[in-house]
Design a protein around this motif. Structure first.
Motif, PDB file in Angstrom:
ATOM      1  N   TYR A   1      16.799  19.018  49.220  1.00  0.00           N
ATOM      2  CA  TYR A   1      17.731  17.978  48.781  1.00  0.00           C
ATOM      3  C   TYR A   1      17.008  16.701  48.327  1.00  0.00           C
ATOM      4  CZ  TYR A   1      21.494  14.527  49.073  1.00  0.00           C
ATOM      5  OH  TYR A   1      22.374  13.505  48.805  1.00  0.00           O
TER       6      TYR A   1
ATOM      7  N   ASP B   1      16.076  15.681  44.367  1.00  0.00           N
ATOM      8  CA  ASP B   1      16.608  14.517  43.661  1.00  0.00           C
ATOM      9  C   ASP B   1      15.495  13.674  43.045  1.00  0.00           C
ATOM     10  OD1 ASP B   1      19.190  15.205  44.183  1.00  0.00           O
ATOM     11  OD2 ASP B   1      19.550  13.667  45.692  1.00  0.00           O
TER      12      ASP B   1
ATOM     13  N   CYS C   1      38.235  24.367  40.728  1.00  0.00           N
ATOM     14  CA  CYS C   1      37.652  25.516  40.042  1.00  0.00           C
ATOM     15  C   CYS C   1      38.583  26.026  38.950  1.00  0.00           C
ATOM     16  CB  CYS C   1      37.340  26.629  41.046  1.00  0.00           C
ATOM     17  SG  CYS C   1      36.034  26.210  42.219  1.00  0.00           S
TER      18      CYS C   1
ATOM     19  N   ASP D   1      30.844  28.305  44.825  1.00  0.00           N
ATOM     20  CA  ASP D   1      29.413  28.581  44.842  1.00  0.00           C
ATOM     21  C   ASP D   1      28.829  28.826  43.460  1.00  0.00           C
ATOM     22  OD1 ASP D   1      29.273  28.239  47.532  1.00  0.00           O
ATOM     23  OD2 ASP D   1      29.335  30.367  48.038  1.00  0.00           O
ATOM     24  N   ASN D   2      29.626  29.334  42.512  1.00  0.00           N
ATOM     25  CA  ASN D   2      29.064  29.588  41.184  1.00  0.00           C
ATOM     26  C   ASN D   2      29.634  28.666  40.110  1.00  0.00           C
ATOM     27  OD1 ASN D   2      31.623  30.594  40.785  1.00  0.00           O
ATOM     28  ND2 ASN D   2      31.007  32.730  40.590  1.00  0.00           N
ATOM     29  N   THR D   3      30.462  27.720  40.503  1.00  0.00           N
ATOM     30  CA  THR D   3      31.058  26.794  39.531  1.00  0.00           C
ATOM     31  C   THR D   3      30.561  25.365  39.721  1.00  0.00           C
ATOM     32  OG1 THR D   3      33.075  28.135  39.453  1.00  0.00           O
ATOM     33  CG2 THR D   3      33.245  25.872  38.667  1.00  0.00           C
ATOM     34  N   LEU D   4      30.362  24.959  40.961  1.00  0.00           N
ATOM     35  CA  LEU D   4      29.983  23.583  41.262  1.00  0.00           C
ATOM     36  C   LEU D   4      28.498  23.493  41.589  1.00  0.00           C
ATOM     37  CD1 LEU D   4      32.996  22.783  43.614  1.00  0.00           C
ATOM     38  CD2 LEU D   4      32.887  22.548  41.117  1.00  0.00           C
ATOM     39  N   ASN D   5      27.919  22.362  41.278  1.00  0.00           N
ATOM     40  CA  ASN D   5      26.511  22.126  41.591  1.00  0.00           C
ATOM     41  C   ASN D   5      26.401  21.577  43.007  1.00  0.00           C
ATOM     42  OD1 ASN D   5      23.740  21.779  41.409  1.00  0.00           O
ATOM     43  ND2 ASN D   5      23.895  19.821  40.350  1.00  0.00           N
ATOM     44  N   ILE D   6      26.592  22.471  43.975  1.00  0.00           N
ATOM     45  CA  ILE D   6      26.563  22.053  45.379  1.00  0.00           C
ATOM     46  C   ILE D   6      25.112  21.927  45.817  1.00  0.00           C
ATOM     47  CG2 ILE D   6      27.229  22.675  47.725  1.00  0.00           C
ATOM     48  CD1 ILE D   6      29.557  24.268  46.469  1.00  0.00           C
ATOM     49  N   SER D   7      24.710  20.726  46.235  1.00  0.00           N
ATOM     50  CA  SER D   7      23.297  20.464  46.494  1.00  0.00           C
ATOM     51  C   SER D   7      22.888  20.756  47.930  1.00  0.00           C
ATOM     52  CB  SER D   7      22.947  19.014  46.138  1.00  0.00           C
ATOM     53  OG  SER D   7      23.750  18.118  46.888  1.00  0.00           O
TER      54      SER D   7
END
Length: 215
Positions: free
Chosen positions: A16, A20, A174, A206-212
């Motif tokens: 993380y 960044d 989503c 999980d495959n749509t958002l840029n979850i960091s």
């Protein structure tokens, strides 16, 4: 040392925080504030992992800069009180310190310069110094990653209260992304840019958002 501490270091620092910093350096941003903010935050974070989260952020931050970034104690104190605290509480360093970015590393390892009664902080070099420190720790994390933050009972209660308050399901977002993508493709079809519509993949968090990060 515990497996939880090393695991936390790998996720929170190397994935993380480091991610960044590297992203902003690679993007050659021209605004120094975001890079400075995530760098001092990373120092706070990694200092806690190395020396404990209960001794106060000043103690762990200054100690990390001295022991892992090779910054002299007086300068570490300045960077904490005037830069870190200024960024955290006022959104900019306190009086007497100006900061800037550089496109290249012209004098590696030197982060502070002076001109009469003004100090200049090279944020680019400061960020590189932080990266070098955590990358050295990453070579032997079990020797340094000794602590991890723990939730207080009231923190868990706060989360449970918030969970019951938020009513919007993530699927709504989503679905909105899916509709936007579909509309864009329909417009390309109408303009003759493509011959037929594609079969779109499922839109899930999980495959749509840029979850960091999830800690």
């Amino acid at each position: 040392m515990s497996s939880e501490s090393t695991s936390y270091f790998k996720r929170a620092v190397m994935e993380y925080s480091r991610g960044d910093v590297v992203a902003l350096l690679n993007d050659k941003i021209t605004c120094a504030g975001p890079l400075l903010s995530i760098t001092v935050n990373g120092i706070d974070l990694t200092g806690g992992i190395c020396f404990g989260f209960c001794s106060g952020s000043r103690t762990r931050s200054e100690r990390f800069m001295v022991e892992h970034m090779n910054i002299r104690k007086k300068l570490a104190s300045l960077l904490y009180s005037c830069v870190r605290c200024g960024i955290a509480h006022q959104g900019m360093p306190k009086v007497g310190v100006r900061f800037f970015l550089m496109p290249e590393r012209f004098i590696p390892g030197v982060i502070l310069f002076r001109d009469d009664n003004v100090l200049y902080l090279n944020v680019t070099e400061f960020a590189h110094s932080y990266l070098s420190a955590i990358e050295r720790i990453a070579k032997n994390p079990t020797a340094y990653a000794l602590h991890h933050p723990t939730l207080k009972p009231q923190d868990e209660g706060t989360f449970v209260d918030a969970l019951s308050t938020v009513t919007n399901d993530i699927s709504e977002l989503c679905d909105a992304v899916a509709a936007s993508d579909r509309a864009e493709e329909e417009a390309r079809l109408a303009h003759g840019e493509i011959e037929h519509m594609s079969s779109l993949s499922a839109y899930f968090p999980d495959n749509t958002l840029n979850i960091s990060l999830e800690v």
